[in-house]
Design an enzyme around this catalytic site. Structure first.
Site, PDB file in Angstrom:
ATOM      1  N   MET A   1      22.492  11.577  -1.161  1.00  0.00           N
ATOM      2  CA  MET A   1      21.242  12.300  -1.385  1.00  0.00           C
ATOM      3  C   MET A   1      21.045  13.373  -0.325  1.00  0.00           C
ATOM      4  O   MET A   1      21.492  13.219   0.807  1.00  0.00           O
ATOM      5  CB  MET A   1      20.059  11.329  -1.360  1.00  0.00           C
ATOM      6  CG  MET A   1      20.019  10.387  -2.546  1.00  0.00           C
ATOM      7  SD  MET A   1      19.748  11.267  -4.090  1.00  0.00           S
ATOM      8  CE  MET A   1      19.635   9.895  -5.225  1.00  0.00           C
ATOM      9  N   CYS A   2      20.368  14.429  -0.662  1.00  0.00           N
ATOM     10  CA  CYS A   2      20.137  15.559   0.232  1.00  0.00           C
ATOM     11  C   CYS A   2      18.968  15.277   1.170  1.00  0.00           C
ATOM     12  O   CYS A   2      18.230  14.308   1.018  1.00  0.00           O
ATOM     13  CB  CYS A   2      19.836  16.812  -0.585  1.00  0.00           C
ATOM     14  SG  CYS A   2      21.050  17.141  -1.880  1.00  0.00           S
ATOM     15  N   ARG A   3      18.805  16.146   2.154  1.00  0.00           N
ATOM     16  CA  ARG A   3      17.660  16.135   3.064  1.00  0.00           C
ATOM     17  C   ARG A   3      17.066  17.532   3.101  1.00  0.00           C
ATOM     18  O   ARG A   3      17.807  18.525   3.047  1.00  0.00           O
ATOM     19  CB  ARG A   3      18.054  15.737   4.483  1.00  0.00           C
ATOM     20  CG  ARG A   3      18.796  14.417   4.640  1.00  0.00           C
ATOM     21  CD  ARG A   3      17.858  13.200   4.573  1.00  0.00           C
ATOM     22  NE  ARG A   3      17.646  12.771   3.185  1.00  0.00           N
ATOM     23  CZ  ARG A   3      16.847  11.760   2.817  1.00  0.00           C
ATOM     24  NH1 ARG A   3      16.158  11.102   3.735  1.00  0.00           N
ATOM     25  NH2 ARG A   3      16.715  11.433   1.557  1.00  0.00           N
TER      26      ARG A   3
END
Length: 262
Positions: A1-3
């Site tokens: 997952m991205c941040r």
């Protein structure tokens, strides 16, 4: 997952939050604390508003921690509103066109999450983008497709309604195709003045999303940027953070008929 992080407030240098804090976005690109994967090295991007209505963009396929240009730019660019994002791909290729944030006119968008079964769903979701908007599609991500579908649904006039309607339609189409992987959505959207953030999923595991407000600034982030967690509030699942220019931010429910997968 991205941040990712979103900032609005008194003009400040991007490095203040992208590079400087103990748990800055660059630090999170290597050591994310609240993500499925701790490393987000599939590219990065920053988008900012200065003297023009349309945002500036800098996106690159290098990991954020290894791009010296990013640090130099963040030291020099000062903005009243900016987005920054580090990417961990859920499938689509690592390319500049697939790096967030995405821009359309004066609008910026970035996303952490996924459309489950994207290879199966891609053609269906892209069908929600009218021809007049499809020319703006530069990459192959589910995130960019959701953004343009929301613009088509009226995000320029009513962002919360348009984003909610888009998620509802995609969730319904996923069910119709028998896709069992979840639709997860933690995203930010802005026109350079008003700021919107969303936390929703078709299962019970929405991506994390926090916000922090002080006298002259609003920060929204995938995870807190410092050790002072008491300064950060978690956006509840199935809620949107709405922050019109000149008004206090508010958190409101997102009501979807297709609220949970069976």
């Amino acid at each position: 997952m991205c941040r990712w992080i979103a900032y609005r407030g008194a003009p400040t240098y991007l490095e203040t939050f992208v590079a400087a804090p103990a748990h800055s976005l660059i630090h999170q690109s290597l050591h994310a604390a609240e993500a499925v994967t701790g490393t987000n090295g599939d590219g990065f991007g920053v988008g900012w508003y200065a003297d023009r209505d349309e945002p500036g963009l800098y996106r690159e396929t290098l990991p954020a921690w290894s791009d010296e240009n990013l640090r130099h730019l963040c030291r020099q660019i000062r903005a009243r509103l900016f987005f920054a994002h580090v990417r961990a791909s859920t499938g689509p290729a690592t390319s500049r066109a697939n790096c967030h944030p995405f821009a359309y006119g004066r609008w910026l968008f970035m996303h952490n999450g996924q459309i489950g079964g994207w290879p199966q769903m891609r053609r269906t979701v892209e069908g929600m983008i009218p021809d007049a908007l499809y020319a703006a599609r530069m990459g192959g991500t589910d995130s960019e497709a959701l953004f343009l579908a929301a613009i088509a649904a009226g995000a320029e006039n009513d962002p919360v309604r348009a984003v909610t309607a888009t998620l509802e339609t995609v969730a319904r189409k996923m069910r119709a195709k028998g896709v069992t992987e979840p639709l997860r959505f933690a995203a930010a959207l802005t026109d350079g003045r008003d700021l919107y953030a969303f936390r929703w999923s078709s299962d019970d595991r929405p991506p994390t999303l926090y916000w922090s407000e002080s006298e002259d600034r609003l920060l929204v982030a995938s995870e807190p940027l410092d050790g002072s967690r008491e300064r950060w509030a978690l956006v509840p699942p199935d809620h949107a953070l709405v922050a019109p220019a000149g008004a206090a931010p508010r958190v409101q429910p997102m009501t979807l008929r297709e609220n949970r997968a069976a």
